[in-house]
Design an enzyme around this catalytic site. Sequence first.
Site, PDB file in Angstrom:
ATOM      1  N   GLY A 110      34.238  39.374  71.876  1.00  9.66           N
ATOM      2  CA  GLY A 110      32.958  39.152  72.536  1.00  9.66           C
ATOM      3  C   GLY A 110      31.803  39.027  71.546  1.00  9.66           C
ATOM      4  CB  SER A 151      37.416  36.799  69.343  1.00  9.47           C
ATOM      5  OG  SER A 151      36.141  36.191  69.316  1.00  9.47           O
ATOM      6  CE1 TYR A 152      31.031  41.250  66.455  1.00  3.19           C
ATOM      7  CE2 TYR A 152      31.841  43.155  67.658  1.00  3.19           C
ATOM      8  CZ  TYR A 152      30.955  42.598  66.759  1.00  3.19           C
ATOM      9  OH  TYR A 152      30.000  43.386  66.157  1.00  3.19           O
ATOM     10  CG  ASP A 204      38.855  29.214  67.031  1.00  2.00           C
ATOM     11  OD1 ASP A 204      37.950  28.750  67.748  1.00  2.00           O
ATOM     12  OD2 ASP A 204      38.806  30.349  66.516  1.00  2.00           O
ATOM     13  CG  HIS A 232      38.770  31.896  69.811  1.00  2.00           C
ATOM     14  ND1 HIS A 232      38.383  32.131  68.510  1.00  2.00           N
ATOM     15  CD2 HIS A 232      38.249  32.914  70.548  1.00  2.00           C
ATOM     16  CE1 HIS A 232      37.660  33.243  68.464  1.00  2.00           C
ATOM     17  NE2 HIS A 232      37.569  33.742  69.686  1.00  2.00           N
TER      18      HIS A 232
END
Length: 475
Positions: free
Chosen positions: A88, A185-186, A394, A447
């Site tokens: 996120g 991701s985050y 990605d 991603h």
Amino acid sequence: MDKATAHHAVVLLIAVVAAGAAAAEGGMTAEQEADRVAALPGQPAVSFEQYAGYVTVNESHGRALFYWFFEATENPQNKPLLLFLSGGPGCSSIGYGQSQELGPFFPQKGKPELKLNDYAWNTAANLLFLESPVGVGFSYTNTSSDLKDHIGDTITALDSHNFLLGWFQRFPQFKSHEFYIAGDSYAGHYVPQLAELIIESNKKTSDDHINLKGIMIGNPAIDSETDQSGMIDYAWHHAVISDGLYEEITKNCNFKLQNVSENCNSSFQKYVEVYNIIDMYSLYTPKCVDSNYTTMSESYSHLKGVSPKYTSLDKGRALAWYDPCAWIYTNKYFNRADVQQALHANVTNIPYSWLHCSGSLQYKSDDIAFSILPTLRRIIASNLRVWIYSGDTDGVVPVTSTRYALRKLKLDIVEDWTPWYTDNKQVGGWRVEYEGLTFVTVRGAGHLVPTFKPREALQIFNYFLKNEKLPSIPF
């Protein structure tokens, strides 16, 4: 009673009977038994057990994190335990990780049934999903200021660690199992920061010892400088932006700075406009164009005037899956009252709908680590297993960014750029064996790698657990 209702009733009855027998034989805790999910609406019959509920992580503030746990499909008592975290910041591992990547159940379009994922990771491990930080998904706080004044990397790691301590008290039979943390991701922040907290906590006490063995992160945001410079380089090399815009951004932006200039922000927003027309999370797959959901394809106007260091590009996006509108079905499913009841979720009647990425959370820009590389160095020094994998289509946290970041670690190379093969004798990607870290690329994945290449992602996970190199020749 229609066929779907009748089927659900039968599945529920079978599950309840099996649960009673298991509880009597296994002597599980009362809290554990209360969290048992007998069956979900539309769920196919399965042989494994599942649990969901809340663990309080801060009594005084009334903060509680929501989890969903699946035992391994076979011999869960002998399998490791994996905690999976989505990024996120502020996105749900239940909405993404469980329901669109690597969990057992995927919601479907226009059908009440859940689809069973043939490549679910609980074929290899016991699988735990956590909605973190507080304010994400069904996780909640009774202190409203928590969502505006306190959420950042530090409190996220602390709350997640407190969650694990509470969860292991509820599920003591898994406390001695090999434990791993993964995410994408985050979660390039979440996973290493939580791992380091566990390492430090294990040094201080034996009572709350967690048997952490390794971490694995996909397309991870791990270094702000290389995340951003790699993103722009990747966009230019893949013909997404013009020569002129590329030169403008490289001239105006010094990504080594924590706070970039207004000229940089202005130039960067011109790049962000490409998100309106293609899915940069998966360069070569279609966007969701369902006419009923055109309002969900937002313009990313919330990024204007925000430093690219601290943007949350996951919010409101359409996942490019084999059905790029899959996130819509997931959103509908988890906002159903019968689904929430079956999951023991939303017990406090949260005053907002369940969303993939929190709309109520304000992540503190002064509590976002500029670089996770120092944390990774310390984790590597502790002899934990560290794997990083990267889908090469990605455009948001591209393979280019990750390669730039790993170069900054200056690790010795044990085995350089080597192809690895899938079990159908195809090149799955490439790998590099560093001293203390394995880097794997996944050919043709966006991603969220398991969404696009589920077979390859499960293969990577299995080899990670075995601590073996991916095959460099066809099977």
